[in-house]
Scaffold this motif. Structure first.
Motif, short mmCIF file in Angstrom:
data_model
loop_
_atom_site.label_atom_id
_atom_site.label_comp_id
_atom_site.label_asym_id
_atom_site.label_seq_id
_atom_site.Cartn_x
_atom_site.Cartn_y
_atom_site.Cartn_z
N CYS A 183 0.85 -1.18 0.00
CA CYS A 183 0.00 0.00 0.00
C CYS A 183 0.89 1.23 0.00
O CYS A 183 1.62 1.47 0.97
CB CYS A 183 -0.92 0.01 1.21
SG CYS A 183 -2.19 -1.29 1.15
N GLY A 184 0.84 1.99 -1.09
CA GLY A 184 1.67 3.17 -1.23
C GLY A 184 0.90 4.44 -0.93
O GLY A 184 -0.31 4.52 -1.12
N HIS A 185 1.61 5.44 -0.45
CA HIS A 185 1.13 6.79 -0.15
C HIS A 185 0.45 6.87 1.21
O HIS A 185 1.01 7.40 2.15
CB HIS A 185 0.20 7.31 -1.25
CG HIS A 185 0.86 7.52 -2.56
ND1 HIS A 185 1.79 8.52 -2.78
CD2 HIS A 185 0.75 6.84 -3.73
CE1 HIS A 185 2.22 8.45 -4.02
NE2 HIS A 185 1.61 7.45 -4.62
N ILE A 186 -0.81 6.43 1.32
CA ILE A 186 -1.65 6.47 2.53
C ILE A 186 -1.46 7.76 3.34
O ILE A 186 -1.33 7.74 4.57
CB ILE A 186 -1.47 5.20 3.39
CG1 ILE A 186 -0.03 4.90 3.78
CG2 ILE A 186 -2.04 4.00 2.66
CD1 ILE A 186 0.10 3.68 4.71
N CYS A 187 -1.49 8.88 2.63
CA CYS A 187 -1.33 10.19 3.26
C CYS A 187 -2.46 10.51 4.23
O CYS A 187 -2.28 11.27 5.19
CB CYS A 187 -1.24 11.29 2.21
SG CYS A 187 -0.07 10.98 0.90
N ALA A 188 -3.66 9.98 3.96
CA ALA A 188 -4.82 10.34 4.77
C ALA A 188 -4.63 10.01 6.24
O ALA A 188 -5.25 10.64 7.11
CB ALA A 188 -6.06 9.64 4.23
N LEU A 189 -3.79 9.04 6.56
CA LEU A 189 -3.53 8.72 7.96
C LEU A 189 -3.07 9.95 8.74
O LEU A 189 -3.41 10.11 9.92
CB LEU A 189 -2.46 7.62 8.09
CG LEU A 189 -2.87 6.18 7.81
CD1 LEU A 189 -1.66 5.29 7.97
CD2 LEU A 189 -4.00 5.74 8.73
N ALA A 190 -2.30 10.80 8.08
CA ALA A 190 -1.76 11.98 8.76
C ALA A 190 -2.82 13.03 9.02
O ALA A 190 -2.59 13.96 9.81
CB ALA A 190 -0.62 12.58 7.93
N ALA A 191 -3.99 12.91 8.38
CA ALA A 191 -5.06 13.88 8.56
C ALA A 191 -6.16 13.38 9.49
O ALA A 191 -7.05 14.14 9.85
CB ALA A 191 -5.66 14.24 7.20
N GLN A 192 -6.09 12.11 9.86
CA GLN A 192 -7.16 11.52 10.65
C GLN A 192 -6.93 11.71 12.15
O GLN A 192 -5.79 11.89 12.59
CB GLN A 192 -7.27 10.03 10.32
CG GLN A 192 -7.75 9.76 8.90
CD GLN A 192 -7.69 8.31 8.51
OE1 GLN A 192 -7.11 7.48 9.22
NE2 GLN A 192 -8.29 7.98 7.38
N PRO A 193 -7.98 11.64 12.95
CA PRO A 193 -7.81 11.64 14.40
C PRO A 193 -6.84 10.53 14.82
O PRO A 193 -6.84 9.44 14.23
CB PRO A 193 -9.23 11.39 14.92
CG PRO A 193 -10.13 11.86 13.83
CD PRO A 193 -9.40 11.57 12.55
N GLU A 194 -6.05 10.81 15.83
CA GLU A 194 -5.00 9.88 16.25
C GLU A 194 -5.53 8.47 16.50
O GLU A 194 -4.96 7.49 16.03
CB GLU A 194 -4.32 10.42 17.52
CG GLU A 194 -3.09 9.63 17.94
CD GLU A 194 -1.81 10.15 17.32
OE1 GLU A 194 -0.74 9.69 17.72
OE2 GLU A 194 -1.90 11.01 16.42
N ALA A 195 -6.62 8.36 17.23
CA ALA A 195 -7.13 7.04 17.58
C ALA A 195 -7.55 6.27 16.34
O ALA A 195 -7.30 5.06 16.23
CB ALA A 195 -8.31 7.18 18.54
N GLN A 196 -8.16 6.94 15.38
CA GLN A 196 -8.59 6.28 14.15
C GLN A 196 -7.38 5.82 13.34
O GLN A 196 -7.35 4.68 12.85
CB GLN A 196 -9.44 7.23 13.32
CG GLN A 196 -9.88 6.65 11.98
CD GLN A 196 -10.61 7.66 11.11
OE1 GLN A 196 -10.97 8.75 11.58
NE2 GLN A 196 -10.83 7.34 9.85
N ALA A 197 -6.39 6.68 13.18
CA ALA A 197 -5.21 6.33 12.40
C ALA A 197 -4.46 5.16 13.02
O ALA A 197 -4.02 4.24 12.31
CB ALA A 197 -4.29 7.54 12.26
#
Length: 421
Positions: free
Chosen positions: A252-266
């Motif tokens: 899985c490449g990129h997955i930038c959205a993790l950096a924008a999500q609430p900590e617990a969700q990420a």
């Protein structure tokens, strides 16, 4: 030039050495690397210098690199483009406009140039994505990459991934046809897709994963390449893999959205990824350029994924070049060390050489077999990169000066500083 049989006073990274390797003040002692018939016969602590050995005098050494995510079909297209609108979607529009002018000869020339650059810097394993936009036609670039994989087989292991937009997997029968086309290309081909909130469909993603499983294909996805906190491509991929009992390897490449999500969700998503056969590939240069991109405004957000948190959970993690001199990334040279240099700053990585350099070298993290618990050079081909000017404190700065060994023989660089005197 004759191949060396002994490299003395080699500085290897901590991750490549056994736990009981001797240290001084917390720094691993230098090593002696014996080479025989093109392979590493032994790695031992350095002792008194041998007159016939190459004396590296503490120079840093790594195994040859894996560049796990590139786009050879797009490389070097930027000079012929007009103004490109900022962001990922603007880059896609620019590439689609240029793509209508591609020919097999054009793709071959640009891809061959990229492979040559990768070879010169010390890459041994390179994976390229190939845009695939139509359900019933194989892209022009696809057979070109298959030909290049054969032509370069004795120099660089080239793998190709079908970068197919997710809606083409909405129909299960069509998904299976696509998977079979990829399978027919050969063992170096993987099924891939572009998973983004603008084309999101859980049904299509499931069909992609199920068809890959049916065809015994490994998978490589562009996932959540955005700063949209509601993107769920990664967490859904991990869940579906568990539900279908997938046995291959998924990247899985990129997955930038993790950096924008609430900590617990990420972090919950990363916990699920750690239980799945997933390797994460971070593309720091392209993500910095494309995420939070607005004309005339300095970007506020970094766009890099949660690399430290992934590593803490034992998730295999690689850095890679991604796009090179195309509308997605105007810079680059197919040198994965550049990617790590960018990541070291933007992600504030400690000990890039001793710890994070494995994110350039672990090709076992791309294989479906369980990764090695303790990597070693012993028994492997003597494919090594010797840095002639860098030191462990500043690395990856001053890494342009290199000597590259392939099967123990010099293929790039000037080894004169190391030769017996």
């Amino acid at each position: 030039m004759s191949a060396p049989s002994l490299l003395d006073n080699v500085r290897l990274p901590r991750w490549l050495l056994p736990a009981d390797w001797p240290q001084r003040d917390g720094v691993p002692e230098l090593a002696r690397v014996a080479i025989e018939a093109g392979r590493v016969r032994s790695v031992d602590p350095a002792v008194a210098a041998t007159p016939s050995a190459w004396n590296l005098d503490g120079a840093l050494v790594l195994p040859c690199f894996v560049d796990a995510h590139t786009h050879l079909d797009k490389a070097f297209t930027l000079p012929r483009m007009k103004q490109v609108q900022p962001g990922l979607l603007g880059a896609i529009d620019a590439m689609l406009a240029d793509r209508v002018h591609w020919t097999p000869a054009d793709v071959r020339e640009r891809a061959s140039r990229g492979l040559q650059w990768a070879w010169e810097c010390g890459t041994a394993h390179l994976r390229t994505h190939v845009d695939w936009w139509e359900p019933d036609a194989v892209p022009m670039a696809w057979p070109v990459m298959a030909e290049l994989a054969q032509e370069w087989a004795d120099r660089v292991r080239l793998e190709q991934v079908s970068l197919i937009k997710l809606p083409l997997f909405e129909d299960a029968a069509q998904a299976m046809r696509l998977a079979r086309q990829v399978k027919a290309t050969g063992p170096h081909a993987l099924l891939g897709g572009f998973v983004h909130s603008t084309n999101w469909s859980e049904n299509a993603l499931r069909n992609l994963l199920v068809s890959a499983q049916a065809c015994d294909l490994d998978i490589d996805l562009h996932v959540d390449e955005e700063l949209n906190a509601s993107a769920v491509g990664l967490q859904t991929t991990a869940r579906i893999l568990r539900e279908i009992g997938y046995q291959g390897r998924v990247v899985c490449g990129h997955i930038c959205a993790l950096a924008a999500q609430p900590e617990a969700q990420a972090l919950a998503t990363l916990d699920a990824v750690a239980r799945a056969p997933i390797t994460v590939v971070s593309l720091p240069a392209t993500n910095l350029l494309l995420q939070d991109a607005v004309t005339g405004r300095t970007p506020r957000l970094r766009g890099i994924t949660l690399v430290k948190e992934a590593r803490e959970r034992g998730i295999p993690l690689l850095f890679a070049s991604d796009n090179v001199q195309d509308p997605f990334c105007r810079v680059g040279s197919f040198d994965p060390v550049e990617a790590l240099g960018t990541a070291a700053l933007v992600a504030q990585l400690d000990e890039p050489f001793d710890d994070w350099s494995q994110a350039l070298c672990r090709s076992d993290w791309l294989r479906r077999e369980a990764p090695a618990a303790q990597p070693t050079l012993v028994g492997q081909g003597a494919d090594l990169v010797l840095f002639t000017q860098a030191d462990r404190h500043g690395w990856p700065s001053r890494t342009a000066g290199r000597v590259v060994l392939r099967e123990g023989r010099v293929t790039q660089g000037n080894p004169a500083p190391f030769l017996p005197r």
